[in-house]
Design a protein around this motif. Structure first.
Motif, short mmCIF file in Angstrom:
data_model
loop_
_atom_site.label_atom_id
_atom_site.label_comp_id
_atom_site.label_asym_id
_atom_site.label_seq_id
_atom_site.Cartn_x
_atom_site.Cartn_y
_atom_site.Cartn_z
N VAL A 36 0.84 -1.19 0.00
CA VAL A 36 0.00 0.00 0.00
C VAL A 36 0.88 1.25 0.00
O VAL A 36 1.73 1.43 0.88
N ALA A 62 -3.61 4.42 -1.42
CA ALA A 62 -4.82 4.78 -0.67
C ALA A 62 -4.56 6.08 0.08
O ALA A 62 -3.41 6.53 0.19
N ALA A 85 -2.09 4.68 5.51
CA ALA A 85 -2.92 4.27 4.38
C ALA A 85 -3.21 2.77 4.46
O ALA A 85 -4.27 2.30 4.04
N ILE A 88 -6.45 1.56 6.20
CA ILE A 88 -7.65 1.84 5.41
C ILE A 88 -7.90 0.68 4.44
O ILE A 88 -9.02 0.18 4.32
N VAL A 89 -6.85 0.25 3.76
CA VAL A 89 -6.98 -0.87 2.84
C VAL A 89 -7.33 -2.15 3.61
O VAL A 89 -8.16 -2.95 3.16
N ALA A 120 -8.41 -1.48 -9.16
CA ALA A 120 -7.63 -0.26 -8.92
C ALA A 120 -7.69 0.67 -10.12
O ALA A 120 -7.65 0.22 -11.27
N LYS A 138 -5.13 3.30 -7.91
CA LYS A 138 -5.70 3.85 -6.69
C LYS A 138 -6.83 2.96 -6.15
O LYS A 138 -7.51 2.27 -6.92
N LEU A 139 -6.98 2.99 -4.86
CA LEU A 139 -8.04 2.22 -4.21
C LEU A 139 -9.40 2.59 -4.80
O LEU A 139 -9.78 3.76 -4.83
N ASN A 140 -10.13 1.58 -5.25
CA ASN A 140 -11.45 1.77 -5.86
C ASN A 140 -12.44 0.91 -5.09
O ASN A 140 -12.63 -0.27 -5.40
N ILE A 141 -13.06 1.49 -4.09
CA ILE A 141 -13.92 0.71 -3.20
C ILE A 141 -15.15 0.18 -3.92
O ILE A 141 -15.50 -1.00 -3.81
N ALA A 176 -11.92 5.84 3.89
CA ALA A 176 -12.48 4.52 3.62
C ALA A 176 -13.99 4.55 3.80
O ALA A 176 -14.53 4.02 4.76
#
Length: 534
Positions: A36, A62, A85, A88-89, A120, A138-141, A176
């Motif tokens: 991360v 993140a 970060a 959060i992940v 991502a 990038k983090l893509n929830i 998050a």
């Protein structure tokens, strides 16, 4: 390692590191681990976030700036770094596992890892100078939730898996915040509303984030709002006043260390703060009459803090020389509460009777100059010294100290007259440093001198020999030691004694060496002695 992780079907989430270079850290660089990196709340990759070839296939970035978290001692503080970060992940991964359970599936951590990587969002070509710094994306929830819900094959591309209308592409995730896919179109608005105020969910036991190195990007609480900055983007290789236990003495070269002696005091800063204590402190009973509390009465304050230690943080603690404040003392870090408890105890010792063994005449304060200042109620502005743990924070109970020091040399000076002479000389030594050689404790020489006063037991062994020969203390000098360990800062403290009844008699010099490269100085070797004619 990779086979063990896959066979056990666990997910390790680890920080990529904060060196700001194309370099790898363990365990983040190990196969099957999810690395991360960190970005700001606008989606820009932070300068200190590491990147590398291995991270391109097993790492995502993140939010890692201004992350709201719990602060030791109570309250919250905003933090920054890849290690902030990472949770959060980890929290998102835990929620995705929960999603699998709700769908009647067996939790599959490795499948969740693949979903996070597959969904991502790649950085735009002009978004960063080096696209490698974006890792796999990038983090893509929302995209990850969609993959888990649909049970899509991990071999499919992110463009195929992520629904076109989900609003995921280009979304700047600042915290998050988990959005249901049906509401994904409005996810950007919700994220902006909650930015900086949402605390990430906790990680599951099987998803423990492993930080690759201790990160301490905590902006300690300040006494004055104008003296601090809200931006938390410090990097470990930059000059910093935060000293961690893992730092070697050579890494403290840029820090302004302090080892000062004095007496404790406290200040309120404003009338409002003083009055708040007056209202909260219980009244005092005098002849069956309750009178209002007096926050300036140290005895009442000690009793109040003894029952309400958390209130100690609301005071501005000061270190005084000759009743004049020279520093504001600010305990910070994980041991702040312990330090406040010691300050309360030492303040109680200062108001004890001088004949008591609990009487505290002086205290030693080891710490780091923060570069900030605080304005006291009187209008005086003093620098702030940060204390990160209780090591070296001592109160010198002068009566018991002298007695204990004499006991250590009783075999060398068994006669009562010699004991009394040692007592007198030891007091003279301490008073000389306290009053005649008083200092701010910021230079290497001053720190060595101040530590020699706290090391009274070693000094007493010196006095025993000199006093036994009928000599008196003449002078105290501090000189740079010609010999020292690597990456140390060594100084020789020399005590010179003379014979008051025979001026022609050679003087005796006793020397002990002190290393002041760390927050807590330390003596090196044994006491050496020789005769001199001057």
């Amino acid at each position: 390692m990779e086979k063990y992780i896959k066979d056990s079907n666990v997910l390790i989430v680890a920080a990529a590191g904060n060196d700001g270079c194309e370099c790898l850290h363990v365990p983040a660089a190990l196969p099957a681990v999810l690395a991360v990196g960190a970005m700001d709340d606008r989606g820009q990759i932070l300068d200190f976030s590491n990147w590398g070839e291995t991270y391109q296939t097993q790492g995502i970035v993140a939010p890692g700036e201004n992350i709201l978290g719990a602060k030791p001692g109570g309250g919250t503080v905003r933090l920054g770094g890849t290690s902030f970060a990472t949770p959060i992940v980890s929290g998102v991964a835990a929620l995705l596992l929960s999603q699998q359970v709700q769908q009647g599936e067996k939790p599959n951590p490795q499948q969740v890892r693949d979903a996070l990587l597959a969904s991502a969002i790649p950085c735009e070509a002009d978004a960063v100078e080096n696209s490698f710094r974006c890792l796999a994306g990038k983090l893509n929830i929302s995209g990850a939730i969609h993959i888990v819900q649909q049970g899509a094959k991990m071999s499919e591309s992110a463009e195929t898996v992520v629904p076109a209308g989900c609003g995921c592409q280009g979304t700047q995730v600042s915290d998050a915040v988990i959005e249901e896919p049906d509401n994904a179109i409005n996810s950007q608005k919700q994220i902006e509303t909650d930015r900086g105020e949402v605390v990430p969910a906790g990680t599951a036991a099987s998803l423990t984030p492993l930080a690759t190195k201790s990160e301490t990007y905590i902006n300690p609480p300040s006494f004055s709002a104008q003296s601090t900055s809200s931006r938390q983007t410090a990097m470990p290789h930059q000059s910093s006043n935060f000293v961690t236990a893992s730092q070697a003495p050579s890494e403290l070269a840029g820090s302004n260390l302090v080892y000062a002696l004095g007496t404790l005091g406290y200040d309120f800063g404003t009338e409002a703060r003083r009055d708040s204590f007056k209202q909260l402190m219980p009244g005092l009973s005098i002849d069956n009459t309750i009178v209002p509390a007096n926050p300036y009465d140290a005895r009442q304050m000690v009793d109040y803090l003894g029952a309400n230690l958390s209130e100690a943080k609301a005071l501005i603690w000061t270190l005084n020389l000759e009743l004049t404040p020279i520093y504001a003392i600010e305990p910070v870090g994980a041991f702040a509460r312990d330090v406040y408890a010691i300050l309360q105890e030492l303040l109680g010792g200062q108001i004890a009777a001088e004949a008591s063994n609990d009487y505290v005449e002086r205290v030693s304060i080891p710490g780091v100059l923060s570069g900030r200042t605080v304005k006291l109620f009187s209008g005086q502005v003093v620098p702030v010294v940060e204390i990160y743990n209780a090591r070296g924070l001592y109160g010198w109970k002068i009566n018991s100290l002298v007695n204990a020091a004499i006991d250590t040399v009783r075999t060398q000076a068994s006669q009562a007259t010699e004991n009394e002479a040692i007592r007198r000389t030891l007091r003279s030594f301490l008073n000389r440093i306290y009053y005649d050689l008083r200092n701010l404790g910021t230079t290497s020489q001053d720190r060595a001198l101040n530590f020699s006063a706290t090391n009274a037991f070693q000094a007493a062994s010196t006095f025993a020999q000199a006093v036994g020969a009928g000599m008196e203390l003449d002078s105290i000098t501090v000189e740079k030691s010609p010999f020292c360990r690597l990456d140390s800062d060594c100084w020789d403290v020399k005590l010179k004694f003379f014979d008051p009844e025979n001026s022609r008699r050679a003087k005796k010099v006793y020397r002990f060496t002190i290393d002041v490269s760390d927050i807590i100085p330390v003596t090196l070797g044994e006491v050496r002695t020789w005769a001199t004619s001057y």
